[in-house]
Scaffold this active site. Structure first.
Site, PDB file in Angstrom:
ATOM      1  N   HIS A  38     -16.333  27.103   5.460  1.00 52.08           N
ATOM      2  CA  HIS A  38     -16.364  28.453   4.318  1.00 52.08           C
ATOM      3  C   HIS A  38     -15.245  28.020   3.239  1.00 52.08           C
ATOM      4  O   HIS A  38     -14.094  27.817   3.523  1.00 52.08           O
ATOM      5  CB  HIS A  38     -15.716  29.694   5.026  1.00 52.08           C
ATOM      6  N   LYS A 122     -28.871  29.642   6.712  1.00 52.78           N
ATOM      7  CA  LYS A 122     -28.000  30.157   7.745  1.00 52.78           C
ATOM      8  C   LYS A 122     -28.525  31.726   8.038  1.00 52.78           C
ATOM      9  O   LYS A 122     -28.798  32.533   7.445  1.00 52.78           O
ATOM     10  CB  LYS A 122     -26.665  30.363   7.104  1.00 52.78           C
ATOM     11  N   HIS A 159     -25.777  31.529  13.707  1.00 55.61           N
ATOM     12  CA  HIS A 159     -24.656  32.062  14.297  1.00 55.61           C
ATOM     13  C   HIS A 159     -25.238  32.679  15.592  1.00 55.61           C
ATOM     14  O   HIS A 159     -25.631  34.008  15.536  1.00 55.61           O
ATOM     15  CB  HIS A 159     -23.952  33.170  13.407  1.00 55.61           C
ATOM     16  N   HIS A 197     -21.091  26.140  15.724  1.00 57.04           N
ATOM     17  CA  HIS A 197     -19.701  26.676  16.443  1.00 57.04           C
ATOM     18  C   HIS A 197     -20.038  27.108  17.826  1.00 57.04           C
ATOM     19  O   HIS A 197     -19.679  28.264  18.463  1.00 57.04           O
ATOM     20  CB  HIS A 197     -18.850  27.596  15.926  1.00 57.04           C
TER      21      HIS A 197
HETATM   22  C1  NCD Z   1     -16.297  33.290   9.545  1.00 56.73           C
HETATM   23  C2  NCD Z   1     -15.545  33.848   7.977  1.00 56.73           C
HETATM   24  O1  NCD Z   1     -14.583  33.910   8.202  1.00 56.73           O
HETATM   25  O2  NCD Z   1     -16.566  33.856   7.326  1.00 56.73           O
HETATM   26  N1  NCD Z   1     -15.398  33.648  10.538  1.00 56.73           N
HETATM   27  C3  NCD Z   1     -15.288  33.135  11.715  1.00 56.73           C
HETATM   28  O3  NCD Z   1     -14.488  33.845  12.617  1.00 56.73           O
HETATM   29  N2  NCD Z   1     -15.575  32.266  12.067  1.00 56.73           N
HETATM   30  C4  NCD Z   1     -17.394  33.451   9.590  1.00 56.73           C
HETATM   31  C5  NCD Z   1     -18.220  33.015  10.909  1.00 56.73           C
HETATM   32  O4  NCD Z   1     -18.493  31.714  10.748  1.00 56.73           O
HETATM   33  O5  NCD Z   1     -18.555  33.506  11.823  1.00 56.73           O
HETATM   34 ZN    ZN Z   2     -18.518  30.009   9.983  1.00 57.95          ZN
END
Ligand code: NCD
Ligand code: ZN
Length: 371
Positions: A38, A122, A159, A197
């Site tokens: 991000h 995504k 996700h 993830h």
């Molecule tokens: C991510 C974000 O802040 O954009 N947050 C996170 O907890 N990983 C979004 C995501 O990948 O779920």
């Molecule tokens: Zn993320």
């Protein structure tokens, strides 16, 4: 143990290092890529992009801006904004993604991929995480896009959490695999899918046993933290992310998968900066900022598992292979210092500080600066 028989490179690596009979203190790897990142926009983008660009060759850039990156034109414009902040790192390549919505136009996706503007799409289940309100509720509505992606070999980054409020937050990944991922794989078997993830042993098992067009990214922080880190001894907002860290046995499954050399698993840091004021709040945001110290953290984990010889596969080879891209043509060197490294506690932005991930143990592996 995952991974099966050692490959010839690994044997060569082991023989070389056994012959030396010295602890490894320097490690040269093809330049790593981050397959889930991000970067945000505006002041935050300006403050954080160098933390990735200084070490990584490429990064798959997540599209969950407000409003999200949904069209080819959006992705193109966002890419330009990122590059404008990478003047000092001309070789860094942001690889763009589109945010799948129920009204995404399949022909726009195909055109963006064929023009080399995007490298993945995504899928956020609506409401699953930060800025996911425009995500998918009805999977039938996105079927034409998924079919078109399968045809051109464009990966879907998923996700993997259900948003059903009746499902316990610690079970949302496992339930997603049963309710969404398994039917999705059956419906579009030729689609390349990445379970982003991954946080559970269930996810690791599913991906390891799936076909060659299924993979998973593993974050840096999920190799270090379990749910106690978030909740025991006081609430720790800087360890809160989604998917939320699970029990210790799940963390151990992630470490085993990452260090195994299995081609399905590769690095996606999910480095997700938020202002401290947004995290240290009555309703704190999900996301952990790991870009500045990720490679030092990873070298620590791989060394602790006697798996430094697998680090390059995880950071620099498996992801590129899955995406159908060549590995980097340059390298980085990590050097093990005698003294613990000192990382800044936070990164300053024009709007406030962003806390950097504290992995909880001293780190000794330092990336040598780019020449
Ligand atoms: C991510 C974000 O802040 O954009 N947050 C996170 O907890 N990983 C979004 C995501 O990948 O779920
Ligand atoms: Zn993320």
């Amino acid at each position: 143990m995952l991974g099966g028989a050692a490959d010839p490179d690994e044997i060569e690596f082991m023989e070389h290092n056994m012959a030396a009979a010295e602890p490894i203190t320097s490690l040269t790897l093809r330049r790593p890529d981050d397959w889930h990142l991000h970067l945000r926009d505006g002041a935050m983008l300006a403050a954080v992009v160098a933390d990735t660009a200084q070490h990584f060759g490429r990064a798959i850039v997540m599209p969950n801006l407000v409003p999200p990156v949904v069209t080819r034109a959006d992705a193109s414009a966002y890419r330009e904004r990122i590059l404008a902040h990478c003047i000092g790192y001309p070789k860094f390549q942001p690889l763009m993604t589109l945010y799948l919505t129920e009204t995404t136009d399949a022909s726009d996706v195909v055109a963006a991929a064929q023009a080399g503007i995007i490298h993945a799409v995504k899928l956020y289940p609506a409401g699953a995480t930060t800025n996911s309100a425009s995500g998918v509720r009805d999977f039938d509505k996105v079927r034409p896009v998924l079919d078109a992606m399968a045809e051109i070999g464009l990966p879907l980054c998923v996700h993997g959490e259900v948003t059903d409020p009746s499902v316990d937050i610690f079970d949302r990944e496992a339930v997603f695999i049963d309710r969404v991922l398994t039917p999705l794989r059956a419906a579009v078997p030729d689609l390349k899918v990445i379970l982003e993830h991954v946080t559970t042993a269930d996810g690791v098992d599913f991906v390891r046993d799936a076909g060659s067009n299924m993979a998973a990214t593993i974050t840096t922080h999920h190799l270090f933290i379990n749910r106690n880190h978030i909740l025991a001894g006081g609430i720790q907002p800087h360890y809160y992310c989604l998917p939320v860290a699970k029990r210790e046995r799940h963390r151990l499954a992630l470490v085993a998968a990452a260090t195994s050399g299995a081609r399905q698993f590769f690095l996606g840091t999910d480095s997700a900066p938020h202002l401290d004021t947004d995290k240290q709040s009555a309703c704190g945001c999900a996301g952990i900022y790991t870009a500045p110290n990720t490679l030092s953290c990873l070298a620590h984990v791989f060394e602790a598992e006697s798996a430094l010889h697998q680090l390059e596969a995880f950071t620099s080879l498996h992801g590129a292979a899955f995406y159908g891209l060549p590995p980097a043509d340059d390298t980085i060197t990590l050097v093990k210092r005698d003294e613990a490294l000192v990382f800044p506690v936070s990164r300053a932005t024009a709007n406030g500080e962003v806390t950097i991930f504290d992995c909880g143990v001293p780190l000794y592996w330092e990336v040598e600066p780019r020449p």
